[in-house]
Design an enzyme around this catalytic site. Structure first.
Site, PDB file in Angstrom:
ATOM      1  N   TYR A  60     -23.026  -1.962  24.522  1.00  0.00           N
ATOM      2  CA  TYR A  60     -24.410  -2.440  24.521  1.00  0.00           C
ATOM      3  C   TYR A  60     -25.084  -2.179  23.174  1.00  0.00           C
ATOM      4  CZ  TYR A  60     -23.465  -2.345  29.554  1.00  0.00           C
ATOM      5  OH  TYR A  60     -22.905  -2.536  30.789  1.00  0.00           O
TER       6      TYR A  60
ATOM      7  N   GLU B 153     -29.083  -1.095  33.353  1.00  0.00           N
ATOM      8  CA  GLU B 153     -28.966   0.355  33.426  1.00  0.00           C
ATOM      9  C   GLU B 153     -27.496   0.721  33.503  1.00  0.00           C
ATOM     10  OE1 GLU B 153     -29.735  -0.880  37.741  1.00  0.00           O
ATOM     11  OE2 GLU B 153     -31.266  -0.675  36.215  1.00  0.00           O
TER      12      GLU B 153
HETATM   13  C1  LIG Z   1     -17.454  -1.543  29.142  1.00  0.00           C
HETATM   14  C2  LIG Z   1     -16.374  -2.606  28.971  1.00  0.00           C
HETATM   15  C3  LIG Z   1     -16.834  -3.895  29.666  1.00  0.00           C
HETATM   16  C4  LIG Z   1     -16.190  -2.880  27.461  1.00  0.00           C
HETATM   17  O1  LIG Z   1     -15.309  -4.000  27.313  1.00  0.00           O
HETATM   18  P1  LIG Z   1     -14.195  -4.019  26.169  1.00  0.00           P
HETATM   19  O2  LIG Z   1     -13.625  -5.387  26.118  1.00  0.00           O
HETATM   20  O3  LIG Z   1     -13.271  -2.894  26.335  1.00  0.00           O
HETATM   21  O4  LIG Z   1     -15.125  -3.745  24.877  1.00  0.00           O
HETATM   22  P2  LIG Z   1     -14.890  -4.275  23.392  1.00  0.00           P
HETATM   23  O5  LIG Z   1     -13.433  -4.222  23.072  1.00  0.00           O
HETATM   24  O6  LIG Z   1     -15.579  -5.589  23.239  1.00  0.00           O
HETATM   25  O7  LIG Z   1     -15.637  -3.156  22.575  1.00  0.00           O
HETATM   26  C5  LIG Z   1     -17.036  -3.175  22.333  1.00  0.00           C
HETATM   27  C6  LIG Z   1     -17.419  -1.881  21.665  1.00  0.00           C
HETATM   28  O8  LIG Z   1     -17.298  -0.809  22.604  1.00  0.00           O
HETATM   29  C7  LIG Z   1     -16.373   0.165  22.102  1.00  0.00           C
HETATM   30  N1  LIG Z   1     -15.535   0.673  23.177  1.00  0.00           N
HETATM   31  C8  LIG Z   1     -14.785  -0.053  24.053  1.00  0.00           C
HETATM   32  N2  LIG Z   1     -14.115   0.778  24.870  1.00  0.00           N
HETATM   33  C9  LIG Z   1     -14.463   2.043  24.488  1.00  0.00           C
HETATM   34  C10 LIG Z   1     -14.127   3.330  24.955  1.00  0.00           C
HETATM   35  N3  LIG Z   1     -13.289   3.508  25.997  1.00  0.00           N
HETATM   36  N4  LIG Z   1     -14.694   4.406  24.364  1.00  0.00           N
HETATM   37  C11 LIG Z   1     -15.560   4.263  23.329  1.00  0.00           C
HETATM   38  N5  LIG Z   1     -15.915   3.052  22.836  1.00  0.00           N
HETATM   39  C12 LIG Z   1     -15.375   1.968  23.418  1.00  0.00           C
HETATM   40  C13 LIG Z   1     -15.519  -0.569  21.112  1.00  0.00           C
HETATM   41  O9  LIG Z   1     -14.927   0.302  20.180  1.00  0.00           O
HETATM   42  C14 LIG Z   1     -16.511  -1.517  20.495  1.00  0.00           C
HETATM   43  O10 LIG Z   1     -17.306  -0.870  19.533  1.00  0.00           O
HETATM   44  P3  LIG Z   1     -16.924  -1.011  17.977  1.00  0.00           P
HETATM   45  O11 LIG Z   1     -17.167  -2.454  17.667  1.00  0.00           O
HETATM   46  O12 LIG Z   1     -17.876  -0.090  17.352  1.00  0.00           O
HETATM   47  O13 LIG Z   1     -15.492  -0.632  17.837  1.00  0.00           O
HETATM   48  C15 LIG Z   1     -15.005  -2.138  29.524  1.00  0.00           C
HETATM   49  O14 LIG Z   1     -14.694  -0.874  28.957  1.00  0.00           O
HETATM   50  C16 LIG Z   1     -14.962  -2.032  31.030  1.00  0.00           C
HETATM   51  O15 LIG Z   1     -14.608  -2.994  31.732  1.00  0.00           O
HETATM   52  N6  LIG Z   1     -15.323  -0.842  31.567  1.00  0.00           N
HETATM   53  C17 LIG Z   1     -15.285  -0.626  33.010  1.00  0.00           C
HETATM   54  C18 LIG Z   1     -16.446  -1.323  33.719  1.00  0.00           C
HETATM   55  C19 LIG Z   1     -17.790  -0.761  33.267  1.00  0.00           C
HETATM   56  O16 LIG Z   1     -17.942   0.432  33.065  1.00  0.00           O
HETATM   57  N7  LIG Z   1     -18.784  -1.669  33.133  1.00  0.00           N
HETATM   58  C20 LIG Z   1     -20.116  -1.290  32.698  1.00  0.00           C
HETATM   59  C21 LIG Z   1     -20.969  -0.813  33.808  1.00  0.00           C
HETATM   60  S1  LIG Z   1     -21.409  -2.089  34.934  1.00  0.00           S
END
Ligand SMILES: CC(C)(COP(=O)(O)OP(=O)(O)OC[C@H]1O[C@@H](n2cnc3c(N)ncnc32)[C@H](O)[C@@H]1OP(=O)(O)O)[C@@H](O)C(=O)NCCC(=O)NCCS
Length: 151
Positions: A121, A109
């Protein structure tokens, strides 16, 4: 960015995991003792993976098994490393390992407003399968439920 490899977390990674969690307001926040329990034999089937760069841990993912279904409990990437595919790499590694372990489903979730996580996701093939009204507090917000069938 240099090559990243994903491996199972060990106790020595705990400090880096906590630092990344604390740097990300939208990550799930646990007490250090809850993370320590990851490395104890608590009878709960948990899997913690870290993404390791040349010099440091760049991210982590934690999931637990409920029967043959797995719940992704937390995933976070160091702020400087975000947007470079590390989260996608962690999630793919998790899916691979859950499949190998005979898992039939991955679910989670997420806050409706967490667009980065939702995108991550969706790109990994998870689909929205429900909503929990006002599931989160501070601020109150709905949770979206995602799942991916692995069979
Ligand atoms: C969610 C999270 C883990 C994603 O990790 P990341 O290494 O930045 O993600 P990736 O670089 O592998 O990107 C995966 C996809 O998400 C998208 N994405 C990543 N950051 C984004 C942002 N800030 N806004 C919109 N899309 C985003 C990427 O563009 C990619 O999609 P695409 O292939 O269509 O371009 C990271 O943003 C994070 O640590 N967030 C804070 C913690 C959190 O919210 N965790 C989830 C809840 S427990």
């Amino acid at each position: 960015m240099s090559a990243i490899s994903v491996r199972k977390a060990v106790l020595a990674d705990l400090r880096a995991i906590l630092k990344i969690e604390q740097a990300n307001a939208s990550a799930a926040h646990w007490n250090p003792s809850e993370y320590e329990r990851l490395f104890e034999d608590s009878g709960i089937q948990r899997l913690a993976l870290v993404a390791e760069g040349a010099n440091a841990i760049e991210g982590f993912v934690i999931a637990r098994e409920v029967a043959t279904e797995w719940e992704l409990e937390n995933i976070a990437v160091a702020p400087d490393g975000q947007g470079q595919g590390i989260g996608a790499g962690l999630l793919q590694a998790l899916v691979d390992r859950v499949r190998e372990a005979g898992g039939t489903k991955l679910m989670l979730e997420v806050r409706e407003s967490n667009l980065a996580a939702r995108r991550l996701y969706e790109r990994a093939g998870l689909e929205v399968c429900g909503r929990r009204k006002r599931y989160y507090q501070q601020p109150p917000e709905d949770a979206l439920l995602f799942e991916k069938k692995l069979t």
